[in-house]
Design a protein around this motif. Sequence first.
Motif, PDB file in Angstrom:
ATOM      1  N   GLY A  75      -2.206  -0.889 -33.389  1.00 23.83           N
ATOM      2  CA  GLY A  75      -0.945  -0.897 -34.110  1.00 23.83           C
ATOM      3  C   GLY A  75      -1.064  -1.096 -35.605  1.00 23.83           C
ATOM      4  N   ASP A  76      -2.273  -1.392 -36.093  1.00 26.04           N
ATOM      5  CA  ASP A  76      -2.477  -1.621 -37.524  1.00 26.04           C
ATOM      6  C   ASP A  76      -2.929  -0.315 -38.172  1.00 26.04           C
ATOM      7  OD1 ASP A  76      -3.112  -2.410 -40.077  1.00 26.04           O
ATOM      8  OD2 ASP A  76      -4.431  -4.067 -39.478  1.00 26.04           O
ATOM      9  N   CYS A  77      -2.086   0.237 -39.042  1.00 30.07           N
ATOM     10  CA  CYS A  77      -2.397   1.516 -39.683  1.00 30.07           C
ATOM     11  C   CYS A  77      -3.702   1.455 -40.467  1.00 30.07           C
ATOM     12  CB  CYS A  77      -1.256   1.937 -40.608  1.00 30.07           C
ATOM     13  SG  CYS A  77       0.290   2.322 -39.752  1.00 30.07           S
ATOM     14  N   ARG A  78      -4.015   0.307 -41.027  1.00 29.38           N
ATOM     15  CA  ARG A  78      -5.232   0.181 -41.836  1.00 29.38           C
ATOM     16  C   ARG A  78      -6.496   0.438 -41.012  1.00 29.38           C
ATOM     17  NH1 ARG A  78      -1.535  -3.289 -43.732  1.00 29.38           N
ATOM     18  NH2 ARG A  78      -1.215  -3.386 -46.003  1.00 29.38           N
ATOM     19  N   GLU A  79      -6.420   0.167 -39.712  1.00 27.90           N
ATOM     20  CA  GLU A  79      -7.577   0.374 -38.853  1.00 27.90           C
ATOM     21  C   GLU A  79      -7.776   1.847 -38.512  1.00 27.90           C
ATOM     22  OE1 GLU A  79      -9.842  -1.827 -37.704  1.00 27.90           O
ATOM     23  OE2 GLU A  79      -8.919  -3.329 -39.009  1.00 27.90           O
ATOM     24  N   GLU A  80      -6.730   2.656 -38.672  1.00 24.21           N
ATOM     25  CA  GLU A  80      -6.814   4.059 -38.267  1.00 24.21           C
ATOM     26  C   GLU A  80      -6.853   5.024 -39.445  1.00 24.21           C
ATOM     27  OE1 GLU A  80      -3.902   5.068 -35.215  1.00 24.21           O
ATOM     28  OE2 GLU A  80      -4.046   3.033 -34.405  1.00 24.21           O
ATOM     29  N   VAL A  81      -6.691   4.524 -40.671  1.00 20.94           N
ATOM     30  CA  VAL A  81      -6.718   5.392 -41.853  1.00 20.94           C
ATOM     31  C   VAL A  81      -8.038   5.183 -42.589  1.00 20.94           C
ATOM     32  CG1 VAL A  81      -5.643   5.943 -44.057  1.00 20.94           C
ATOM     33  CG2 VAL A  81      -4.211   5.415 -42.075  1.00 20.94           C
ATOM     34  N   ILE A  82      -8.784   6.261 -42.753  1.00 18.58           N
ATOM     35  CA  ILE A  82     -10.112   6.206 -43.376  1.00 18.58           C
ATOM     36  C   ILE A  82     -10.079   7.068 -44.634  1.00 18.58           C
ATOM     37  CG2 ILE A  82     -12.554   6.767 -43.062  1.00 18.58           C
ATOM     38  CD1 ILE A  82     -11.746   6.469 -39.930  1.00 18.58           C
ATOM     39  N   ARG A  83     -10.475   6.464 -45.752  1.00 16.04           N
ATOM     40  CA  ARG A  83     -10.479   7.187 -47.024  1.00 16.04           C
ATOM     41  C   ARG A  83     -11.875   7.720 -47.304  1.00 16.04           C
ATOM     42  NH1 ARG A  83      -7.767   5.146 -52.745  1.00 16.04           N
ATOM     43  NH2 ARG A  83      -7.853   7.191 -53.796  1.00 16.04           N
ATOM     44  N   LEU A  84     -11.939   8.998 -47.645  1.00 16.07           N
ATOM     45  CA  LEU A  84     -13.205   9.656 -47.915  1.00 16.07           C
ATOM     46  C   LEU A  84     -13.179  10.247 -49.316  1.00 16.07           C
ATOM     47  CD1 LEU A  84     -13.485  11.663 -44.566  1.00 16.07           C
ATOM     48  CD2 LEU A  84     -14.496   9.435 -45.055  1.00 16.07           C
ATOM     49  N   ALA A  85     -14.305  10.217 -49.980  1.00 16.83           N
ATOM     50  CA  ALA A  85     -14.416  10.813 -51.309  1.00 16.83           C
ATOM     51  C   ALA A  85     -15.753  11.519 -51.425  1.00 16.83           C
ATOM     52  CB  ALA A  85     -14.278   9.756 -52.400  1.00 16.83           C
ATOM     53  N   THR A  86     -15.706  12.773 -51.818  1.00 19.61           N
ATOM     54  CA  THR A  86     -16.914  13.555 -52.048  1.00 19.61           C
ATOM     55  C   THR A  86     -16.754  14.291 -53.365  1.00 19.61           C
ATOM     56  OG1 THR A  86     -17.256  13.857 -49.673  1.00 19.61           O
ATOM     57  CG2 THR A  86     -18.428  15.345 -51.141  1.00 19.61           C
ATOM     58  N   GLY A  87     -17.536  13.929 -54.358  1.00 17.41           N
ATOM     59  CA  GLY A  87     -17.385  14.552 -55.663  1.00 17.41           C
ATOM     60  C   GLY A  87     -16.007  14.275 -56.223  1.00 17.41           C
ATOM     61  N   SER A  88     -15.275  15.321 -56.531  1.00 14.76           N
ATOM     62  CA  SER A  88     -13.933  15.174 -57.099  1.00 14.76           C
ATOM     63  C   SER A  88     -12.845  15.203 -56.039  1.00 14.76           C
ATOM     64  CB  SER A  88     -13.673  16.297 -58.119  1.00 14.76           C
ATOM     65  OG  SER A  88     -13.778  17.569 -57.472  1.00 14.76           O
ATOM     66  N   THR A  89     -13.231  15.333 -54.760  1.00 13.09           N
ATOM     67  CA  THR A  89     -12.250  15.460 -53.687  1.00 13.09           C
ATOM     68  C   THR A  89     -11.994  14.121 -53.021  1.00 13.09           C
ATOM     69  OG1 THR A  89     -12.960  17.731 -53.261  1.00 13.09           O
ATOM     70  CG2 THR A  89     -11.675  16.655 -51.541  1.00 13.09           C
ATOM     71  N   ASP A  90     -10.725  13.776 -52.890  1.00 15.55           N
ATOM     72  CA  ASP A  90     -10.295  12.552 -52.221  1.00 15.55           C
ATOM     73  C   ASP A  90      -9.511  12.955 -50.976  1.00 15.55           C
ATOM     74  OD1 ASP A  90     -10.167   9.882 -51.892  1.00 15.55           O
ATOM     75  OD2 ASP A  90      -8.668   9.484 -53.435  1.00 15.55           O
ATOM     76  N   LEU A  91      -9.730  12.275 -49.865  1.00 17.79           N
ATOM     77  CA  LEU A  91      -9.109  12.677 -48.608  1.00 17.79           C
ATOM     78  C   LEU A  91      -8.887  11.463 -47.715  1.00 17.79           C
ATOM     79  CD1 LEU A  91      -8.357  15.084 -46.630  1.00 17.79           C
ATOM     80  CD2 LEU A  91     -10.712  14.910 -45.807  1.00 17.79           C
ATOM     81  N   LEU A  92      -7.767  11.471 -46.995  1.00 14.62           N
ATOM     82  CA  LEU A  92      -7.490  10.460 -45.978  1.00 14.62           C
ATOM     83  C   LEU A  92      -7.561  11.111 -44.602  1.00 14.62           C
ATOM     84  CD1 LEU A  92      -4.353   8.684 -47.523  1.00 14.62           C
ATOM     85  CD2 LEU A  92      -6.717   7.898 -47.631  1.00 14.62           C
TER      86      LEU A  92
END
Length: 419
Positions: free
Chosen positions: A110-127
């Motif tokens: 139930g905790d959104c923080r546990e299921e949302v992963i932030r990724l960064a590669t070079g200039s690209t940011d992605l959740l």
Amino acid sequence: MKILHTADWHLGKRLYKHDLRDDHVRFLDWLAETIEQREIDVLLISGDVFDTTNPNDGSMSLYYQFLTKMLPLQRKIIITGGNHDSASKLNAPRELLRHLNIHVVGCTNGDCREEVIRLATGSTDLLVAAVPYLRDADLRQSVSGQTYEDRLEAVRMGIRNHYERISDFCHTEYKDVPVLAMGHLYVNGASISPESEREIHSVGGQAAFSSEHFPGGFNYVALGHIHVPQKIGASDTVRYSGSPLPLSFSERNNHHQLLELTVENGQVTAVETIPVPRNRTLRHVSGPLEYVREMLGSIESVDEHLPTLVEVLVEEENETLSARTHFEQLQRDYADASFLVAKSRLIFKNRLQGLESLYVADTHLQDLSYLDVFARRLDNAQTEGNDRELLLETYKQLYRLVTEQSALISHEDSANTLS
């Protein structure tokens, strides 16, 4: 950023009594090579890593060997639990794996923080919204007096609300960052495999969850649970990758694939299909005895790594001792063939049993799913209409509760033994 979407590996799967371990070894070796050669940044595995909630040592070994092989490549891997997976077994090493850029979400808390992963590669940011298989207990509380339709609506709204909370969290905490969602569920309208997915109407299938129920804030939805690769709805961005290898004879003609996504400037700019090499051929042969013998005799050796598996169904009009004798001889004649007979069955068309139109000889319990067995019980009781539908759905819920509880108890016993 280049992302690879796959799902439904089902490590430990058997076709009848035949182990598919060699098939999985070759797939995983090819997958590791593909990730390196195509310079994939992120691998998404959308559930059903294993075929059972209590995978054997061989299946666990394959899983960890693959993850170990990926470490020198320094790729990011996100794994979510499916309905066949034990959430506790997947989650057990998650803290260690996280330090190795491998993120595991076996179940929701139930905790959104546990299921949302932030990724960064070079200039690209992605959740990545790594949503695992959502069980009934995750979605609703039983209320006395609820009708069957009320319960289905509660499940449907539970799934929708879960994704909406995730979407709101992403766009509130991380403005202007593209979001990819993962999921393991049946979305209404999806084409299924008739054999391996007979039990597909689980959470989401019961409630006829639709692609329109996903919030609009996702740039792509990477789905698992259905073994046939396909797009859902009118959008190109809600997709099932399908299983990477056939998991039943009904899937023998599927075009198994992975999906490669390219993310640029906050958008999914391309989705490319990567065919998975076929290491084994599956054949189904059915008809009268002489025709089956003729077809088996015409099967030639295929230039593949693994021998062909054949499912044989002999259909005779009348039950005779001669038919049974010749059927048994057929199995002996092809015991040393270049192909392997995974399963052979004999059917007499003139015999009736209960409400069935065919009498099936040599049918064993392992040939049937738990729903097949219960359906036959309902046939014997001549239960039809709404009563039958309600009993089937209630039985599915009870079965899931029992299997999930059994997996939990097994995990707790193992933990107590280790301690």
